[in-house]
Design a protein around this motif. Sequence first.
Motif, short mmCIF file in Angstrom:
data_model
loop_
_atom_site.label_atom_id
_atom_site.label_comp_id
_atom_site.label_asym_id
_atom_site.label_seq_id
_atom_site.Cartn_x
_atom_site.Cartn_y
_atom_site.Cartn_z
N UNK A 6 0.83 -1.20 0.00
CA UNK A 6 0.00 0.00 0.00
C UNK A 6 0.87 1.26 0.00
N UNK A 7 0.83 2.00 -1.09
CA UNK A 7 1.57 3.26 -1.15
C UNK A 7 1.02 4.26 -0.15
N UNK A 8 -0.28 4.26 0.06
CA UNK A 8 -0.88 5.16 1.05
C UNK A 8 -0.30 4.92 2.44
N UNK A 9 0.06 3.69 2.73
CA UNK A 9 0.59 3.33 4.04
C UNK A 9 2.05 3.76 4.20
N UNK A 10 2.84 3.68 3.13
CA UNK A 10 4.28 3.91 3.25
C UNK A 10 4.75 5.27 2.75
N UNK A 11 3.91 6.00 2.04
CA UNK A 11 4.34 7.26 1.44
C UNK A 11 4.88 8.27 2.45
N UNK A 12 4.32 8.39 3.66
CA UNK A 12 4.87 9.37 4.60
C UNK A 12 6.37 9.19 4.90
N UNK A 13 6.88 7.97 4.73
CA UNK A 13 8.31 7.77 5.01
C UNK A 13 9.16 8.52 3.99
N UNK A 14 8.65 8.74 2.79
CA UNK A 14 9.40 9.52 1.80
C UNK A 14 9.61 10.94 2.29
N UNK A 15 8.65 11.47 3.02
CA UNK A 15 8.80 12.81 3.59
C UNK A 15 9.90 12.82 4.65
N UNK A 16 9.96 11.76 5.43
CA UNK A 16 11.02 11.68 6.44
C UNK A 16 12.39 11.59 5.79
N UNK A 17 12.50 10.83 4.72
CA UNK A 17 13.77 10.76 3.99
C UNK A 17 14.16 12.12 3.45
N UNK A 18 13.21 12.83 2.89
CA UNK A 18 13.48 14.17 2.37
C UNK A 18 13.99 15.09 3.46
N UNK A 19 13.33 15.09 4.61
CA UNK A 19 13.70 16.00 5.70
C UNK A 19 15.09 15.68 6.24
N UNK A 20 15.40 14.40 6.37
CA UNK A 20 16.73 14.04 6.88
C UNK A 20 17.82 14.36 5.86
N UNK A 21 17.52 14.15 4.58
CA UNK A 21 18.54 14.39 3.56
C UNK A 21 18.84 15.87 3.39
N UNK A 22 17.87 16.72 3.65
CA UNK A 22 18.09 18.16 3.55
C UNK A 22 19.16 18.62 4.52
N UNK A 23 19.32 17.90 5.62
CA UNK A 23 20.32 18.25 6.63
C UNK A 23 21.71 17.67 6.33
N UNK A 24 21.86 16.99 5.20
CA UNK A 24 23.15 16.40 4.85
C UNK A 24 24.19 17.49 4.57
N UNK A 25 25.44 17.25 4.93
CA UNK A 25 26.49 18.23 4.63
C UNK A 25 26.94 18.20 3.16
N UNK A 26 26.43 17.24 2.40
CA UNK A 26 26.87 17.08 1.02
C UNK A 26 25.89 17.76 0.07
N UNK A 27 26.34 18.68 -0.78
CA UNK A 27 25.43 19.42 -1.68
C UNK A 27 24.64 18.50 -2.61
#
Length: 291
Positions: free
Chosen positions: A222-243
Amino acid sequence: MDVLMTLLGAAIVLVGLWDIYHSLLHPSGTGALGGRVQAGIWWISRRTGHRFGSAVGPGSMITVVVLWVLLQGVGWALVYLPHVPGGFTYSPGVDPADYPDVVGALYISLVTLATLGFGDVVATDPWIRLATPLEALTGFALLTAALTWFTQIYPPLSRRRSLALELKFLAEVDYADGIVEEHPVTAARVLDGLAAEVAKARIDFTQHGETYYFQEEDPDLSLAHHLPYALELRDRAVASPHPQVRRSARRLGLALEQLGLKLREDFVSAEETPEETFAAYAADHLRESGR
């Protein structure tokens, strides 16, 4: 009166064909009538806790096909009605006086639409002799379109399930927690791959809107069930020191925003943020069993 009846029948036929065109051939992927029917069936299913599960999606498509058949059958019957029974010849043993003209016209229309060709009723009126082959052609096209419609939904569903599984696997290994320490090339590749799959999901919802109404029996798919994790990945990756990782995170974020916009426009009622949209999407597919 006969002219009005014929015009009304022709209008009903054209409305049905227009809905078929928008559902199967137009880039929007959704007909006005068919889309409302599917949304209505989904609304009923949602209010009953999706008790029928995965049968809702195929059931709504079958209902739409039946609607298309009825529109064509009734529309052509109205075209024939002013000419029944005088515009037709009947086989021996068939007395048109035994049946109301409306029933006779509907019978002629449905037999012609189904291309059965019994031969018990044959048009003699010149205009009707031209009309019956057109209806038979419409019936053949409708059958072909319906079969094509059912087969073309499986690739979008497969892509959506594949994306759901990818997000599930990433969540199980806590990929978001370690993405800052991940090698930047690897992390960027993962994020870019997710962004591409999310973009495909948005396109699928645009061109195959009927797939939204398919309930997944397996929560892992179910994509509806797992899609919110993509937001978490985005938020964590934004804090990466690598451009390059931050760029890939922004790309993923844009894809998620576009997907959220599509869901809000056509399927769910939510505020403008992807977080609220995906929460509404998940709630819309939630079943009483707890999914």
